[in-house]
Design a protein around this motif. Structure first.
Motif, PDB file in Angstrom:
ATOM      1  N   CYS A  49       0.912  -1.241   0.025  1.00 38.90           N
ATOM      2  CA  CYS A  49      -0.088  -0.020   0.063  1.00 38.90           C
ATOM      3  C   CYS A  49       0.899   1.273  -0.021  1.00 38.90           C
ATOM      4  CB  CYS A  49      -0.983  -0.019   1.193  1.00 38.90           C
ATOM      5  SG  CYS A  49      -2.066  -1.412   1.264  1.00 38.90           S
ATOM      6  N   LEU A  53       0.507   4.158  -2.886  1.00 39.81           N
ATOM      7  CA  LEU A  53       0.191   5.405  -2.840  1.00 39.81           C
ATOM      8  C   LEU A  53       1.135   6.502  -2.823  1.00 39.81           C
ATOM      9  CD1 LEU A  53      -1.854   4.724   0.747  1.00 39.81           C
ATOM     10  CD2 LEU A  53      -2.785   5.266  -1.593  1.00 39.81           C
ATOM     11  N   ARG A  58      -0.528  10.023  -3.027  1.00 42.03           N
ATOM     12  CA  ARG A  58      -1.383   9.848  -2.041  1.00 42.03           C
ATOM     13  C   ARG A  58      -0.981   9.399  -0.525  1.00 42.03           C
ATOM     14  NH1 ARG A  58      -5.417   6.009  -4.789  1.00 42.03           N
ATOM     15  NH2 ARG A  58      -6.386   5.802  -3.019  1.00 42.03           N
ATOM     16  N   ASP A  60      -0.657  10.879   1.850  1.00 39.43           N
ATOM     17  CA  ASP A  60      -1.240  11.205   3.227  1.00 39.43           C
ATOM     18  C   ASP A  60      -2.401  10.198   3.537  1.00 39.43           C
ATOM     19  OD1 ASP A  60      -2.513  11.679   0.656  1.00 39.43           O
ATOM     20  OD2 ASP A  60      -4.363  12.680   1.545  1.00 39.43           O
ATOM     21  N   GLU A  61      -2.916   9.324   2.872  1.00 41.14           N
ATOM     22  CA  GLU A  61      -3.736   8.144   3.179  1.00 41.14           C
ATOM     23  C   GLU A  61      -2.880   7.304   3.949  1.00 41.14           C
ATOM     24  OE1 GLU A  61      -6.319   6.806  -0.403  1.00 41.14           O
ATOM     25  OE2 GLU A  61      -5.792   8.845  -1.121  1.00 41.14           O
ATOM     26  N   TYR A  62      -1.678   7.169   3.515  1.00 40.51           N
ATOM     27  CA  TYR A  62      -0.838   5.905   4.196  1.00 40.51           C
ATOM     28  C   TYR A  62      -0.429   6.555   5.727  1.00 40.51           C
ATOM     29  CZ  TYR A  62       2.957   3.001   5.692  1.00 40.51           C
ATOM     30  OH  TYR A  62       3.924   2.285   6.277  1.00 40.51           O
ATOM     31  N   SER A  64      -2.745   8.882   7.265  1.00 43.34           N
ATOM     32  CA  SER A  64      -3.593   8.607   8.215  1.00 43.34           C
ATOM     33  C   SER A  64      -3.811   7.404   8.914  1.00 43.34           C
ATOM     34  CB  SER A  64      -5.059   8.678   7.283  1.00 43.34           C
ATOM     35  OG  SER A  64      -5.319   9.938   6.793  1.00 43.34           O
ATOM     36  N   TYR A  65      -3.434   6.101   8.074  1.00 34.25           N
ATOM     37  CA  TYR A  65      -3.337   4.900   8.759  1.00 34.25           C
ATOM     38  C   TYR A  65      -2.527   4.898   9.626  1.00 34.25           C
ATOM     39  CZ  TYR A  65      -2.606  -0.098   9.463  1.00 34.25           C
ATOM     40  OH  TYR A  65      -2.489  -1.463   9.862  1.00 34.25           O
ATOM     41  N   ILE A  70      -7.719   5.814  10.034  1.00 33.96           N
ATOM     42  CA  ILE A  70      -8.471   4.869   9.389  1.00 33.96           C
ATOM     43  C   ILE A  70      -7.960   3.475   9.721  1.00 33.96           C
ATOM     44  CG2 ILE A  70      -8.705   6.560   7.456  1.00 33.96           C
ATOM     45  CD1 ILE A  70      -6.754   4.916   5.522  1.00 33.96           C
ATOM     46  N   GLU A  74      -9.850  -0.502   5.745  1.00 31.26           N
ATOM     47  CA  GLU A  74     -10.048   0.829   5.003  1.00 31.26           C
ATOM     48  C   GLU A  74      -8.782   1.060   4.075  1.00 31.26           C
ATOM     49  OE1 GLU A  74     -13.191   3.622   7.587  1.00 31.26           O
ATOM     50  OE2 GLU A  74     -10.913   3.505   8.450  1.00 31.26           O
ATOM     51  N   LEU A  75      -7.889   1.165   4.694  1.00 34.19           N
ATOM     52  CA  LEU A  75      -6.277   1.373   3.730  1.00 34.19           C
ATOM     53  C   LEU A  75      -6.510   0.434   2.676  1.00 34.19           C
ATOM     54  CD1 LEU A  75      -3.681   2.715   3.307  1.00 34.19           C
ATOM     55  CD2 LEU A  75      -2.658   0.718   4.875  1.00 34.19           C
ATOM     56  N   ARG A  78      -8.479   0.746  -0.554  1.00 34.11           N
ATOM     57  CA  ARG A  78      -8.146   1.714  -1.438  1.00 34.11           C
ATOM     58  C   ARG A  78      -7.194   1.288  -2.471  1.00 34.11           C
ATOM     59  NH1 ARG A  78      -8.259   7.223   2.428  1.00 34.11           N
ATOM     60  NH2 ARG A  78      -9.881   6.479   3.685  1.00 34.11           N
TER      61      ARG A  78
END
Length: 416
Positions: A49, A53, A58, A60-62, A64-65, A70, A74-75, A78
């Motif tokens: 992941c 990302l 992206r 920022d999504e990692y 967040s995990y 998240i 949820e990770l 994506r």
């Protein structure tokens, strides 16, 4: 030179230390990782992941995990369909190998990949290690892990990579009076590969740890190749350079705070970047007796560079009846020299052999500190409970060492 990406399969992948070096080098794309341990396999998926990302801007999504904002599900949701299926959580054995072949074949077909350039990995080392053999009354002769190399050969026969890397502990050279190693070489030769080997030290690749491994490299017999000369990385740093920016820990709770900027070594090695988030900085609980032993062991090293033996401790602190073996069971990680002693998975059992050098803390290493000694970057997230994370870290090939290996292999592949 074609500068193209090369494909690889990672066998007995663990948490991905060897694979990380090949991916981070920028010249290799993983086709599949095969790993039996469910926590390590989950770590590999999380790392997949990260790279997806990162490539798609992206991260920022990692993060967040990492922050717990998240969930893992949820990770993973994506990711593109099928991407995480490249991590195959299965034991490699006579009963599973054909099924694993089917999974890898499907991955190759779906990705329109025609060839596997290299296979990397090494089976569990317990059957070959000197410590494991010393504990076993039969010297590990009948341990089935002695013969996992035959499964590795099956993958060579199936996918015919141009090269492979097979890594293990130096004890593999002398297991069963050297007969096991000779059998390994013979079976690699019979599969159509020329092989050579060296004992390499992670410290020569910029890792602040002495960690010696036998690195067997093989290539198809018709190729005009010799064992690569890997570049030696010289660093001006001490182990304290990977410890000093982390907050002091006094209790067994996690604290995700950096207290200073990255040191030069942390930046140059890629272990810490300015935008990293600190995770896994948590250590185990210690009872008062161990804390007092730690204080004495740390003081002896910091003041006199002296290693205390168990029999040097006051009698009231000694609870083990065995006073003849494992007398170095309490050992401080020397912060003021360039290389730590070898990180091993036993740190998951207790922290006595990996004591932090700061006498004001009197504790064993945190998960993140152990990962840094192994040269894992701070953005590497390990899945599972604390003990499982320590096992993954202790069993891994240091990523900086793996990156050096990858560069040497890439130079060869680009010229054949």
């Amino acid at each position: 030179m074609n500068n193209r990406n090369f494909t690889f399969i990672d066998l007995f992948a663990g948490a991905g230390g060897l694979s990380e070096g090949f991916v981070a080098d920028g010249g290799f794309i993983p086709v599949a990782h095969v790993e039996m341990n469910p926590y390590a396999a989950m770590t590999l998926k999380t790392r997949t992941c990260y790279y997806y990302l990162k490539e798609n801007n992206r991260l920022d999504e990692y993060r967040s995990y990492q922050r717990g904002e998240i969930t893992r599900d949820e990770l993973f949701a994506r990711m593109p369909n099928g991407m995480l299926d490249t991590v195959i959580n299965k034991e490699i054995s006579d009963t599973t190998t054909n099924e694993i072949f089917g999974s890898i074949d499907e991955i190759l077909e779906n990705a329109n990949i025609q060839n596997v350039d290299i296979i990397i990995g090494g089976p569990p080392c317990q059957a070959y290690s000197l410590i494991g053999r010393a504990k076993d009354p039969d010297n590990m002769r009948n341990d089935p892990r002695n013969f996992l190399y035959r499964q590795y050969v099956r993958f060579l026969n199936r996918y015919r990579p141009r090269m492979f890397i097979f890594e293990n502990v130096p004890g593999i050279l002398t297991a069963n009076n050297g007969e096991t190693f000779q059998s390994i070489i013979r079976e690699f030769n019979d599969a159509g590969y020329t092989v050579d080997h060296r004992i390499l030290d992670a410290a020569d690749f910029g890792v602040l740890q002495h960690r010696k491994r036998v690195i067997i490299i093989g290539w198809q017999a018709d190729l005009q190749i010799v064992y690569p000369e890997f570049e030696i990385t010289e660093v001006q740093a001490t182990v304290n350079d990977i410890l000093q920016d982390l907050i002091r820990l006094e209790i067994a709770t996690e604290n995700n705070v950096y207290v200073s900027e990255p040191t030069n070594y942390l930046r140059a090695s890629g272990i810490r970047a300015d935008d990293d988030i600190l995770t896994h900085h948590v250590c185990r609980f210690h009872n008062p007796r161990d804390i007092e032993i730690y204080r004495r062991v740390i003081t002896a090293w910091n003041e006199n560079h002296r290693r205390l033996r168990y029999t040097d401790l006051p009698e009231e602190l000694c609870t083990h009846k065995n006073r003849n073996a494992f007398l170095d069971r309490y050992k401080v990680v020397a912060g003021d020299i360039q290389c730590s002693h070898t990180m091993v998975a036993h740190i998951s059992k207790d922290g006595h052999y990996f004591i932090h050098p700061d006498v004001t803390q009197c504790r064993s290493l945190s998960v993140r500190e152990a990962a840094r000694i192994q040269s894992f970057p701070d953005n590497y997230f390990f899945e599972g409970p604390r003990a499982a994370k320590f096992v993954q870290i202790g069993n891994a090939v240091p990523p900086l060492m793996a990156k050096g290996l990858a560069r040497g292999i890439r130079d060869i592949l680009e010229n054949i």
